[in-house]
Scaffold this motif. Structure first.
Motif, short mmCIF file in Angstrom:
data_model
loop_
_atom_site.label_atom_id
_atom_site.label_comp_id
_atom_site.label_asym_id
_atom_site.label_seq_id
_atom_site.Cartn_x
_atom_site.Cartn_y
_atom_site.Cartn_z
N LYS A 14 -32.15 -54.72 -72.02
CA LYS A 14 -30.90 -54.18 -72.56
C LYS A 14 -30.78 -52.70 -72.18
O LYS A 14 -31.69 -52.11 -71.59
N ALA A 15 -29.63 -52.12 -72.54
CA ALA A 15 -29.41 -50.70 -72.27
C ALA A 15 -28.36 -50.17 -73.24
O ALA A 15 -27.47 -50.91 -73.68
N THR A 16 -28.49 -48.90 -73.57
CA THR A 16 -27.46 -48.20 -74.33
C THR A 16 -26.51 -47.56 -73.32
O THR A 16 -26.95 -46.80 -72.45
N GLN A 17 -25.23 -47.87 -73.41
CA GLN A 17 -24.26 -47.37 -72.44
C GLN A 17 -23.23 -46.47 -73.11
O GLN A 17 -22.81 -46.72 -74.24
N VAL A 18 -22.86 -45.41 -72.40
CA VAL A 18 -21.81 -44.51 -72.86
C VAL A 18 -20.83 -44.30 -71.70
O VAL A 18 -21.23 -44.24 -70.54
N LEU A 19 -19.57 -44.19 -72.03
CA LEU A 19 -18.53 -43.95 -71.04
C LEU A 19 -17.93 -42.57 -71.29
O LEU A 19 -17.46 -42.27 -72.39
N TYR A 20 -17.98 -41.73 -70.24
CA TYR A 20 -17.47 -40.36 -70.34
C TYR A 20 -16.26 -40.20 -69.42
O TYR A 20 -16.23 -40.75 -68.31
N LYS A 21 -15.28 -39.45 -69.91
CA LYS A 21 -14.14 -39.04 -69.10
C LYS A 21 -13.96 -37.54 -69.24
O LYS A 21 -13.77 -37.02 -70.34
N ASN A 22 -14.07 -36.84 -68.10
CA ASN A 22 -13.95 -35.39 -68.10
C ASN A 22 -14.89 -34.74 -69.10
O ASN A 22 -14.49 -33.90 -69.93
N ASN A 23 -16.14 -35.18 -69.08
CA ASN A 23 -17.21 -34.62 -69.91
C ASN A 23 -17.03 -34.88 -71.40
O ASN A 23 -17.58 -34.17 -72.24
N LYS A 24 -16.24 -35.91 -71.76
CA LYS A 24 -16.06 -36.28 -73.16
C LYS A 24 -16.36 -37.77 -73.32
O LYS A 24 -15.89 -38.58 -72.53
N CYS A 25 -17.11 -38.08 -74.36
CA CYS A 25 -17.47 -39.48 -74.61
C CYS A 25 -16.28 -40.20 -75.23
O CYS A 25 -15.71 -39.76 -76.23
N ILE A 26 -15.93 -41.34 -74.61
CA ILE A 26 -14.83 -42.13 -75.16
C ILE A 26 -15.29 -43.52 -75.60
O ILE A 26 -14.52 -44.27 -76.19
N GLU A 27 -16.56 -43.85 -75.32
CA GLU A 27 -17.05 -45.17 -75.73
C GLU A 27 -18.57 -45.17 -75.75
O GLU A 27 -19.21 -44.56 -74.89
N GLU A 28 -19.15 -45.85 -76.73
CA GLU A 28 -20.60 -46.02 -76.80
C GLU A 28 -20.89 -47.43 -77.31
O GLU A 28 -20.33 -47.86 -78.31
N SER A 29 -21.77 -48.14 -76.61
CA SER A 29 -22.08 -49.53 -76.99
C SER A 29 -23.41 -49.93 -76.37
O SER A 29 -24.06 -49.14 -75.66
N ASP A 30 -23.82 -51.16 -76.65
CA ASP A 30 -25.06 -51.72 -76.09
C ASP A 30 -24.72 -52.77 -75.04
O ASP A 30 -23.73 -53.49 -75.16
N LEU A 31 -25.57 -52.85 -74.03
CA LEU A 31 -25.41 -53.83 -72.96
C LEU A 31 -26.64 -54.73 -72.92
O LEU A 31 -27.76 -54.24 -72.78
N GLU A 32 -26.42 -56.03 -73.07
CA GLU A 32 -27.50 -57.00 -72.93
C GLU A 32 -27.57 -57.44 -71.48
O GLU A 32 -26.55 -57.74 -70.85
N PHE A 33 -28.79 -57.49 -70.94
CA PHE A 33 -28.97 -57.88 -69.54
C PHE A 33 -28.92 -59.40 -69.41
O PHE A 33 -29.92 -60.06 -69.08
N THR A 34 -27.75 -59.97 -69.68
CA THR A 34 -27.51 -61.39 -69.52
C THR A 34 -26.29 -61.57 -68.62
O THR A 34 -25.56 -60.59 -68.31
N ARG A 35 -26.04 -62.79 -68.20
CA ARG A 35 -24.89 -63.04 -67.34
C ARG A 35 -23.59 -62.66 -68.05
O ARG A 35 -22.70 -62.02 -67.47
N LYS A 36 -23.48 -63.04 -69.32
CA LYS A 36 -22.27 -62.70 -70.08
C LYS A 36 -22.14 -61.19 -70.25
O LYS A 36 -21.04 -60.63 -70.20
N GLY A 37 -23.27 -60.52 -70.49
CA GLY A 37 -23.23 -59.07 -70.66
C GLY A 37 -22.72 -58.35 -69.43
O GLY A 37 -21.87 -57.44 -69.52
N PHE A 38 -23.20 -58.75 -68.26
CA PHE A 38 -22.77 -58.09 -67.02
C PHE A 38 -21.34 -58.49 -66.65
O PHE A 38 -20.61 -57.68 -66.06
#
Length: 406
Positions: A14-38
């Motif tokens: 798994k992994a903890t993922q964050v999405l940044y736009k222009n140096n600001k976080c707009i999303e934070e979630s977890d990613l499971e390394f499964t087919r559905k997750g990807f």
């Protein structure tokens, strides 16, 4: 600067993922390394209107699924060295805050500050060679460890049997010891029985006379031997087991070696590396596996740093430390290069080699370097030579090299 940055702090499965736009976080979630997750991650990336860059640290096998996902979907990604990430993030804050989400945020922040080069998709053939070489080295290490136990068991069960063979680490000797792990097993059968088993145990078409000679040597060793255990001891079964395991490992090693040589014929580097005196087919395969595609290096100094033989210097005030190599690079490549140089020195009389000449130059005044320091210098010289040969698509020529040095 990119519009969006997906940063991942990778752990097992798994992994903890964050999405940044222009140096600001707009999303934070977890990613499971499964087919559905990807599949869900790919859909999220496709819905983003701007350019998206993915960033994560190299964490051995744990980051491989994410790397494959990026390559298969042709995404721009940065597979970063953890040491480089640590050095970059160390100045972001004075607080010591180590959590998976915090690491993902720090990774996204340094991606916005520093200009990292995107990771290049690796040729699958190089990856296959690297996996083969890793397996080959693991089998060699297993053979070395098991061989020590094997020798201990021989000393207990059949001391002196090694005198009947030129070397014990071959299938013929191991087959004989597997069949006769104790001198009493040899002495209770006839000379003809041993001769027949010898002829059946070797792929060579040896004569009856030669088989009898080998049988006599084995019988002579059995007569002179005074083992520490009886023929009914469990140690004899252990010795037979070790012999069987060593045979299997040696056969697997030969099989992988043949596959590596066959696959290496598809690389342009193979005939170039093999043209250097002291580099055989197997060594050339291992260099291809560990050095990879040399075109990704801008100069030979980057290649040195990748291997880990670049110089580390330390000076503070009046103190100047002794120079050492960094040893932060590919340790397998360093080992292979060290073995190649020592083989060159041993086989110097068979073919002229400017690397060996350089070794003796370093050993003599005014340098007076010790053996290991001179070998490391030769490794640097060899890498520089291989890099130049690769870029000019030419084989090694001692006479041409000698004329350039005059």
């Amino acid at each position: 600067m990119v519009d969006y940055i997906y940063a991942f702090d990778v752990s097992k499965g798994k992994a903890t993922q964050v999405l940044y736009k222009n140096n600001k976080c707009i999303e934070e979630s977890d990613l499971e390394f499964t087919r559905k997750g990807f599949e869900a991650l790919l859909q999220d990336i496709q819905r983003i209107p701007g350019q998206v860059t993915l960033a994560f640290e190299t964490t051995g096998i744990y980051s491989k699924p994410l790397e494959r996902f990026c390559q298969e979907n042709h995404l721009t990604y940065h597979n970063l060295n953890p040491l480089e990430v640590y050095n970059r993030t160390n100045g972001l804050t004075l607080r010591r805050n180590k959590t998976d989400p915090a690491d993902a945020h720090k990774l996204a922040q340094i991606m916005s500050i520093f200009n990292f080069q995107p990771s290049v998709m690796k040729d699958p053939l190089y990856e296959e060679m690297k996996r083969m070489n890793a397996c080959y080295l693991e089998i060699q290490e297993a053979i070395d460890r098991l061989y020590v136990k094997f020798l201990e068991a021989i000393y207990l069960c059949f001391p002196g049997i090694e005198q009947a063979f030129s070397q014990l680490k071959n299938c013929f000797a191991l087959t004989i010891i597997e069949k006769y792990p104790h001198p009493d097993y040899v002495l209770k059968v006839s000379r003809t029985v041993i001769k027949n088993f010898i002829k059946k145990s070797t792929a060579k078409n040896i004569s009856k006379q030669r088989a009898f000679q080998k049988a006599d040597q084995i019988i002579e060793c059995a007569v002179d031997a005074y083992p520490s255990v009886s023929k009914d001891s469990f140690y004899c079964q252990v010795l037979s087991f070790y012999a069987t395991q060593l045979k299997n490992l040696l056969n697997q090693k030969c099989s992988i070696q043949d596959k590596m040589i066959t696959l290496s014929s598809q690389f342009d580097e193979f005939p170039i590396y093999s043209s250097v005196p002291g580099i055989g087919e197997l060594s050339a395969c291992q260099l291809i596996a560990e050095l990879g595609d040399l075109s990704r290096f801008k100069n030979h100094k980057q290649l040195n740093a990748y291997v880990g033989i670049d110089i580390r210097r330390y000076q503070s005030g009046k103190y100047t430390g002794q120079d050492h190599i960094n040893k932060r690079g590919n340790r397998k490549a360093r080992k292979i290069l060290y073995v190649i140089i020592t083989n060159m020195i041993r086989a110097q009389r068979h073919a002229p080699n400017h690397i060996v000449e350089y070794y003796y130059t370093k050993k003599q005044p005014p340098f007076n370097k010790c053996h290991k320091v001179a070998v490391i210098a030769c490794m640097n010289k060899l890498l520089k030579c291989l890099y130049a040969l690769f870029n000019h698509h030419t084989k090694y020529d001692y006479e041409l090299n000698a004329s350039h040095r005059k």
